[in-house]
Design an enzyme around this catalytic site. Structure first.
Site, PDB file in Angstrom:
ATOM      1  CG  ASP A   1      26.005 -16.467  13.309  1.00 42.28           C
ATOM      2  OD1 ASP A   1      27.066 -17.425  12.879  1.00 42.28           O
ATOM      3  OD2 ASP A   1      25.623 -16.084  14.160  1.00 42.28           O
TER       4      ASP A   1
HETATM    5  N1  URA Z   1      28.197 -15.762  18.311  1.00 43.15           N
HETATM    6  C1  URA Z   1      27.540 -16.370  17.815  1.00 43.15           C
HETATM    7  O1  URA Z   1      26.465 -16.296  17.942  1.00 43.15           O
HETATM    8  N2  URA Z   1      27.579 -15.742  16.582  1.00 43.15           N
HETATM    9  C2  URA Z   1      29.092 -14.957  15.696  1.00 43.15           C
HETATM   10  O2  URA Z   1      28.473 -14.701  14.339  1.00 43.15           O
HETATM   11  C3  URA Z   1      29.922 -15.085  16.416  1.00 43.15           C
HETATM   12  C4  URA Z   1      29.512 -15.359  17.821  1.00 43.15           C
END
Ligand code: URA
Length: 244
Positions: free
Chosen positions: A112
């Site tokens: 993310d």
């Molecule tokens: N889980 C999440 O919530 N975000 C990420 O970037 C990777 C795994």
């Protein structure tokens, strides 16, 4: 000659490594802008074997090892999107030098925009497929800073499995431990959208910061600053679960 060793002309080799079109590589070589294994080479047609080959190229910082496929480890900073066509933030590809972008390296899965840490990138399609395919269930280790102090019951819930909105089956952590009441380390083998954040929310807490610290047995190097990247060799890729 070993299996991965090849022979080709210098201009073709440079082109294959992302330094530009053949004509451009030819003029770089002829103008004295290319060192091969530390030696000036001005003949674009000179043939080299690729094993242990290294280039220094005018206009591109550093020493560039020849590699059939590029395997890169990036310490992803906050505020970058893992997309070639980002919508609201710069792309993580903007953190890489031109030749790697020219080679079309892609992130192996996504983090993310607010997540930091270990991100692999490569131009090796089968590698991306294997490391992201649910069938291979490659473990990924995350550290989550929790909004509220937690106890063992949070780990117990995550290990037992939680039901996320829009999922039919519960998702369970492969491993989970509290490093301190506000810092959770969790391993997952799937790669669902916002999975760690959603699992922790489903267990009644909230993530205020998230970082990936390992893929398989490959660890994020402690001395690699956010935004910096490094080459990975075959041994490191094996630790991540891929054999080139
Ligand atoms: N889980 C999440 O919530 N975000 C990420 O970037 C990777 C795994």
């Amino acid at each position: 000659m070993n299996k991965s060793n090849r022979r080709s002309t210098l201009e073709r080799l440079l082109q294959s490594q992302g330094f530009g079109a053949r004509k451009f590589c030819r003029s770089l070589i002829r103008s004295g802008g290319v060192l091969v294994n530390g030696n000036l080479c001005e003949d674009h047609d000179e043939v080299f074997e690729t094993e242990e080959l290294r280039f220094e190229v005018e206009g591109f910082d550093g020493v560039w090892p020849y590699c059939q496929h590029a395997y890169i480890l990036l310490n992803k900073p906050v505020g970058y999107e893992c997309s070639r066509a980002p919508k609201h933030h710069p792309s993580i590809l903007s953190l890489l030098p031109d030749p790697l972008r020219e080679r079309d390296v892609q992130p192996v899965g996504r983090l993310d925009v607010d997540t930091t840490g270990l991100l692999l990138l490569t131009d090796d399609g089968p590698c991306i497929h294997v490391l992201t395919s649910p069938r291979h269930a490659v473990p990924k280790v995350y550290r989550a800073v929790l909004a509220e102090a937690a106890g063992q019951d949070l780990c117990d819930q995550l290990l037992a499995g939680v039901l996320l909105k829009d999922e039919e089956e519960t998702l369970a952590a492969e491993a989970c431990r509290l490093i301190n009441p506000a810092l959770l380390e969790m391993t997952i083998t799937q790669g669902k959208y916002h999975q760690v954040r959603r699992m922790i929310a489903a267990a009644g807490n909230h993530v205020s910061a998230l970082s990936r610290i390992a893929i398989g047995d490959l660890l994020l190097p402690e001395d690699l600053a956010p935004g910096d990247w490094q080459w990975l060799d075959a041994r490191s890729m094996l630790l991540a679960g891929w054999s080139p």
